[in-house]
Design a protein around this motif. Structure first.
Motif, mmCIF file in Angstrom:
data_model
loop_
_atom_site.group_PDB
_atom_site.id
_atom_site.type_symbol
_atom_site.label_atom_id
_atom_site.label_comp_id
_atom_site.label_asym_id
_atom_site.label_seq_id
_atom_site.Cartn_x
_atom_site.Cartn_y
_atom_site.Cartn_z
ATOM 1 N N ARG A 166 0.027 6.624 5.520
ATOM 2 C CA ARG A 166 0.576 5.650 5.698
ATOM 3 C C ARG A 166 0.315 4.115 6.039
ATOM 4 N NH1 ARG A 166 5.546 5.128 9.043
ATOM 5 N NH2 ARG A 166 3.839 4.505 10.645
ATOM 6 N N ASP A 167 -0.458 3.880 7.230
ATOM 7 C CA ASP A 167 -0.985 2.572 8.075
ATOM 8 C C ASP A 167 -2.552 3.036 7.590
ATOM 9 O OD1 ASP A 167 0.550 2.940 9.600
ATOM 10 O OD2 ASP A 167 0.251 4.404 11.495
ATOM 11 N N ARG A 168 -3.270 3.435 6.772
ATOM 12 C CA ARG A 168 -4.465 3.024 5.942
ATOM 13 C C ARG A 168 -4.357 2.480 5.150
ATOM 14 N NH1 ARG A 168 -7.243 5.524 1.866
ATOM 15 N NH2 ARG A 168 -9.302 4.840 1.479
ATOM 16 N N ALA A 169 -3.267 3.048 4.023
ATOM 17 C CA ALA A 169 -2.668 2.425 2.829
ATOM 18 C C ALA A 169 -2.271 0.807 2.978
ATOM 19 C CB ALA A 169 -1.769 3.483 2.590
ATOM 20 N N ARG A 170 -1.303 1.135 3.993
ATOM 21 C CA ARG A 170 -0.526 -0.580 4.422
ATOM 22 C C ARG A 170 -2.101 -1.422 4.482
ATOM 23 N NH1 ARG A 170 4.935 0.201 7.426
ATOM 24 N NH2 ARG A 170 5.970 2.019 5.861
ATOM 25 N N ASP A 171 -2.361 -1.010 5.143
ATOM 26 C CA ASP A 171 -3.802 -1.740 6.143
ATOM 27 C C ASP A 171 -4.887 -2.670 4.746
ATOM 28 O OD1 ASP A 171 -5.747 -3.298 7.809
ATOM 29 O OD2 ASP A 171 -6.844 -2.036 6.639
ATOM 30 N N LEU A 172 -4.763 -1.719 3.506
ATOM 31 C CA LEU A 172 -5.579 -2.062 2.208
ATOM 32 C C LEU A 172 -4.807 -3.325 1.425
ATOM 33 C CD1 LEU A 172 -6.982 1.693 1.505
ATOM 34 C CD2 LEU A 172 -8.535 -0.479 1.657
ATOM 35 N N LEU A 173 -3.406 -2.068 1.376
ATOM 36 C CA LEU A 173 -2.274 -3.295 0.739
ATOM 37 C C LEU A 173 -2.366 -4.960 1.216
ATOM 38 C CD1 LEU A 173 0.387 -0.635 -0.614
ATOM 39 C CD2 LEU A 173 -1.438 -1.674 -2.093
ATOM 40 N N ALA A 174 -2.164 -5.095 2.397
ATOM 41 C CA ALA A 174 -2.360 -5.941 3.368
ATOM 42 C C ALA A 174 -3.524 -7.074 2.659
ATOM 43 C CB ALA A 174 -2.170 -5.611 4.828
ATOM 44 N N ARG A 175 -4.552 -6.053 2.257
ATOM 45 C CA ARG A 175 -5.753 -6.700 1.590
ATOM 46 C C ARG A 175 -5.491 -8.545 0.320
ATOM 47 N NH1 ARG A 175 -10.139 -2.575 2.962
ATOM 48 N NH2 ARG A 175 -9.857 -2.895 5.132
ATOM 49 N N LEU A 176 -4.223 -7.648 -0.649
ATOM 50 C CA LEU A 176 -4.370 -8.214 -0.879
ATOM 51 C C LEU A 176 -4.115 -9.266 -1.582
ATOM 52 C CD1 LEU A 176 -3.136 -4.717 -3.474
ATOM 53 C CD2 LEU A 176 -5.354 -5.980 -3.604
ATOM 54 N N SER A 177 -3.706 -10.740 -2.264
ATOM 55 C CA SER A 177 -3.083 -11.228 -2.586
ATOM 56 C C SER A 177 -1.748 -10.950 -2.831
ATOM 57 C CB SER A 177 -3.734 -12.462 -3.940
ATOM 58 O OG SER A 177 -3.363 -12.168 -5.218
ATOM 59 N N PRO A 178 -1.190 -12.324 -2.743
ATOM 60 C CA PRO A 178 0.910 -12.237 -3.331
ATOM 61 C C PRO A 178 0.483 -11.217 -4.467
ATOM 62 C CG PRO A 178 0.177 -14.244 -2.376
ATOM 63 C CD PRO A 178 -0.855 -13.846 -2.103
ATOM 64 N N GLY A 179 -0.075 -12.162 -5.749
ATOM 65 C CA GLY A 179 -0.265 -11.770 -7.015
ATOM 66 C C GLY A 179 -0.548 -10.366 -7.507
ATOM 67 N N GLU A 180 -1.239 -10.000 -6.588
ATOM 68 C CA GLU A 180 -2.333 -8.981 -6.915
ATOM 69 C C GLU A 180 -1.382 -6.968 -5.943
ATOM 70 O OE1 GLU A 180 -7.209 -10.254 -6.286
ATOM 71 O OE2 GLU A 180 -5.215 -9.463 -4.381
ATOM 72 N N ARG A 181 -0.625 -7.941 -4.999
ATOM 73 C CA ARG A 181 0.164 -7.206 -5.020
ATOM 74 C C ARG A 181 1.358 -6.657 -5.235
ATOM 75 N NH1 ARG A 181 1.361 -5.255 0.567
ATOM 76 N NH2 ARG A 181 3.234 -5.142 0.880
ATOM 77 N N GLU A 182 2.189 -7.747 -6.130
ATOM 78 C CA GLU A 182 2.956 -7.497 -7.077
ATOM 79 C C GLU A 182 2.680 -6.632 -7.873
ATOM 80 O OE1 GLU A 182 5.963 -11.542 -7.194
ATOM 81 O OE2 GLU A 182 3.674 -11.714 -8.401
ATOM 82 N N VAL A 183 1.312 -6.511 -8.528
ATOM 83 C CA VAL A 183 0.826 -6.103 -9.608
ATOM 84 C C VAL A 183 0.723 -4.902 -9.338
ATOM 85 C CG1 VAL A 183 -0.845 -5.086 -11.164
ATOM 86 C CG2 VAL A 183 -0.161 -7.977 -11.182
ATOM 87 N N LEU A 215 -8.867 -1.986 -8.427
ATOM 88 C CA LEU A 215 -9.451 -1.393 -8.871
ATOM 89 C C LEU A 215 -11.215 -1.716 -7.519
ATOM 90 C CD1 LEU A 215 -9.218 0.414 -11.870
ATOM 91 C CD2 LEU A 215 -8.377 0.708 -9.929
ATOM 92 N N THR A 216 -11.617 -2.804 -7.332
ATOM 93 C CA THR A 216 -12.405 -2.802 -6.888
ATOM 94 C C THR A 216 -12.561 -3.088 -5.917
ATOM 95 O OG1 THR A 216 -14.018 -4.713 -9.233
ATOM 96 C CG2 THR A 216 -14.777 -4.873 -7.175
ATOM 97 N N LYS A 217 -11.143 -4.035 -5.400
ATOM 98 C CA LYS A 217 -10.826 -4.802 -3.940
ATOM 99 C C LYS A 217 -10.439 -3.143 -3.171
ATOM 100 C CE LYS A 217 -9.056 -8.275 -2.528
ATOM 101 N NZ LYS A 217 -8.324 -9.906 -2.364
ATOM 102 N N LEU A 218 -9.851 -2.162 -4.250
ATOM 103 C CA LEU A 218 -9.862 -1.389 -2.999
ATOM 104 C C LEU A 218 -10.408 0.396 -3.342
ATOM 105 C CD1 LEU A 218 -5.099 -1.713 -4.423
ATOM 106 C CD2 LEU A 218 -6.631 -1.933 -2.173
ATOM 107 N N ASP A 219 -10.948 0.077 -3.649
ATOM 108 C CA ASP A 219 -12.470 0.724 -3.610
ATOM 109 C C ASP A 219 -11.413 2.381 -4.985
ATOM 110 O OD1 ASP A 219 -14.931 2.373 -3.350
ATOM 111 O OD2 ASP A 219 -14.906 2.721 -2.441
ATOM 112 N N LEU A 220 -11.042 1.640 -5.733
ATOM 113 C CA LEU A 220 -10.775 2.622 -6.212
ATOM 114 C C LEU A 220 -10.503 2.974 -7.891
ATOM 115 C CD1 LEU A 220 -6.679 2.096 -5.563
ATOM 116 C CD2 LEU A 220 -8.593 4.354 -4.204
ATOM 117 N N ASN A 221 -11.001 4.903 -8.572
ATOM 118 C CA ASN A 221 -11.078 4.653 -9.310
ATOM 119 C C ASN A 221 -10.346 4.357 -10.598
ATOM 120 O OD1 ASN A 221 -13.581 6.171 -8.931
ATOM 121 N ND2 ASN A 221 -12.879 7.269 -8.274
ATOM 122 N N ASN A 222 -8.863 4.574 -10.627
ATOM 123 C CA ASN A 222 -8.164 4.540 -11.665
ATOM 124 C C ASN A 222 -6.979 3.838 -10.782
ATOM 125 O OD1 ASN A 222 -6.704 6.574 -11.502
ATOM 126 N ND2 ASN A 222 -8.302 7.707 -12.087
#
Length: 251
Positions: A166-183, A215-222
């Motif tokens: 959970r902490d790792r996921a929240r840390d990754l989401l915290a790196r997003l801009s507000p618009g990216e987070r909404e999406v 996908l690029t920012k979070l280093d995910l595939n899909n």
């Protein structure tokens, strides 16, 4: 909410054109299963089976030779199973989409397949029309997980996910801009690109640009992995039902 200045600008949606057939590679160690799938998929004009492989260890070579858009991947194979083959395949920069097909829908299999980068998960007894629809959906970049499987998967994530995840996921989401987070939150709710666009007053092309940046920012595939990350962080928006990811296309 209006996207912030650093987020992708709205762009005009492209004019729809007649798509080329979706190229499909079949991977299963049972020759009868491959023959059945090939016969079944010979009907739709917009789907073309371009090759077969009998084991996960053969997938890389088959993908290089046949250049599929979608791989239908069995899980249980003798030398390399479908989960390992999916993870290796999705590590390629030009990887096709993967739909994992199996006789068993255990929670662990579903979650491992989606975390490995699969864009969909189907049972082998899925009706032919639903398999064809899943291929089209995943080829277009949308996830394909039936509501019943998705609800079980999210319960499994909730039960098995500890604080470090959970902490790792929240840390990754915290790196997003507000618009990216909404999406990202709307992807986690199971919304399609069109639904996200209506919710945020964005064009579908702009939503696609957001998803690509995520996908690029979070280093995910899909986008399925984006949804898993959102659920790991327990950051779902109110009003979302974990079963809203559909096993069919929506407007």
């Amino acid at each position: 909410m209006t996207p912030h200045e650093q987020d992708p600008p709205a762009t005009q949606d492209p004019v729809p054109q007649d798509p080329a057939p979706v190229r499909v590679l079949l991977v299963d160690d049972d020759a009868l299963v491959r023959a059945g799938l090939s016969m079944m998929l010979s009907g739709p004009e917009d789907i073309l089976v371009v090759g077969e492989a009998a084991d996960g260890s053969e997938v890389d070579a088959a993908v290089r030779e046949h250049r599929p858009h979608v791989v239908l991947m069995d899980i249980r194979m003798p030398t390399m199973d479908g989960l390992a083959a999916t993870a290796r395949l999705r590590g390629r920069p030009d990887s096709p989409q993967v739909i994992v097909m199996t006789t068993f829908d255990t929670d662990d299999h579903v979650l491992r397949a989606l975390r490995a980068g699969a864009g969909g998960f189907l049972l082998k007894h899925t009706p032919p029309a639903e398999i064809a629809r899943a291929i089209r959906l995943v080829a277009s970049g949308e996830p394909m997980v039936s509501p019943s499987v998705l609800r079980r998967m999210m319960r499994y994530v909730a039960d098995s996910g500890g604080n470090p995840r959970r902490d790792r996921a929240r840390d990754l989401l915290a790196r997003l801009s507000p618009g990216e987070r909404e999406v990202a939150l709307l992807v986690g709710r199971g919304a399609t690109n069109a639904e996200i666009g209506r919710e945020l007053s964005l064009s579908v092309a702009t939503v696609k640009a957001y998803v690509s940046r995520l996908l690029t920012k979070l280093d995910l595939n899909n986008r399925v992995q984006i949804a898993l990350l959102v659920h790991d962080a327990d950051e779902r928006q109110d009003g979302g039902d974990p079963g809203t990811v559909t096993d069919g296309p929506r407007a």
